[in-house]
Structure formats: C-alpha cells, structure tokens
Design a protein around this motif. Structure first.
Motif, PDB file in Angstrom:
ATOM      1  N   THR A 271      44.811  24.213   9.864  1.00 17.37           N
ATOM      2  CA  THR A 271      46.070  23.875   9.205  1.00 17.37           C
ATOM      3  C   THR A 271      46.928  23.119  10.201  1.00 17.37           C
ATOM      4  O   THR A 271      47.013  23.517  11.370  1.00 17.37           O
ATOM      5  CB  THR A 271      46.806  25.164   8.766  1.00 17.37           C
TER       6      THR A 271
ATOM      7  N   TRP B  95      45.672  20.368   5.521  1.00 16.85           N
ATOM      8  CA  TRP B  95      44.498  21.079   6.036  1.00 16.85           C
ATOM      9  C   TRP B  95      43.454  20.089   6.505  1.00 16.85           C
ATOM     10  O   TRP B  95      43.421  18.942   6.064  1.00 16.85           O
ATOM     11  CB  TRP B  95      43.898  21.954   4.953  1.00 16.85           C
TER      12      TRP B  95
ATOM     13  N   ARG C 251      38.001  25.395   9.295  1.00 18.89           N
ATOM     14  CA  ARG C 251      39.179  24.919   8.571  1.00 18.89           C
ATOM     15  C   ARG C 251      40.400  25.103   9.459  1.00 18.89           C
ATOM     16  O   ARG C 251      40.583  26.158  10.058  1.00 18.89           O
ATOM     17  CB  ARG C 251      39.334  25.720   7.283  1.00 18.89           C
TER      18      ARG C 251
ATOM     19  N   ASP D 279      36.670  27.970   2.291  1.00 23.76           N
ATOM     20  CA  ASP D 279      35.778  28.763   3.142  1.00 23.76           C
ATOM     21  C   ASP D 279      34.379  28.850   2.531  1.00 23.76           C
ATOM     22  O   ASP D 279      33.372  28.782   3.250  1.00 23.76           O
ATOM     23  CB  ASP D 279      36.365  30.144   3.404  1.00 23.76           C
TER      24      ASP D 279
ATOM     25  N   ALA E 267      42.101  28.652   0.227  1.00 19.06           N
ATOM     26  CA  ALA E 267      41.400  29.171   1.407  1.00 19.06           C
ATOM     27  C   ALA E 267      40.046  29.759   1.018  1.00 19.06           C
ATOM     28  O   ALA E 267      39.034  29.494   1.681  1.00 19.06           O
ATOM     29  CB  ALA E 267      42.255  30.222   2.107  1.00 19.06           C
TER      30      ALA E 267
END
Length: 96
Positions: A41, A49, A39, A23, A19
C-alpha cells in the motif's frame, strides 16, 4: 528473469474485500514467480496498491495468466480506474 509491478487505486470502503481477493490472486500467480508475490500500500495514499511479482521466466505467459486471473477474481468490482502492469528486469552493471 523479469519482475512485474501492478499498481491501481481501490475503493477504500471495500478494502477488506479487495485484500482478500488480491491475496487470492497473488496465491494463484505464485506458480509463475521464483519468489512469493506480495501486495503493498502506498505510504501516503492508502487507496493506491501495488502487486509485486519477481523472478518471472516467461513474461508473456505470466501477463496472459495475470489478465485472466484478475478478471476471474473480480478485481474490477473494487478498483477505481485501470490496473497498470509494468515489466522490469535487472540492468547489467556499467563497465568502468
């Protein structure tokens, strides 16, 4: 303008690191988009993802920059398999 979608699977044991890295990748790629990248999921599979990039004017330059940034960010360390990049654009309205 074009939109790019990147989907892949991650190692859930490394989700926090993934993550942070993704990011940072989104922040790097924001300059190529008219809207902030994001992003997601997958609802039924937290290991899948997707990155969404919208409002891309120069797709070839974007794709090259994304490949380089993904390599620089070390995405391969937490992804399982390939990152799949797909390009879409708005469809002209159908005439009646």
């Amino acid at each position: 303008m074009k939109c790019a979608y990147v989907y892949y699977r991650i190692d859930l044991a490394q989700a926090a690191v993934a993550a942070d890295k993704i990011d940072a990748l989104l922040d790097t790629m924001a300059a190529h988009c008219s809207q902030p990248p994001r992003r997601l999921t997958r609802c039924d599979d937290p290991a899948t993802w997707m990155e969404i990039y919208e409002g891309i004017a120069g797709y070839a330059a974007f794709a090259a920059a994304l490949r380089a940034a993904a390599l620089d960010s070390g995405c391969a360390a937490f992804t399982q398999g390939e990152r799949h990049l797909e390009c879409f654009s708005a469809t002209a309205p159908a005439s009646s």
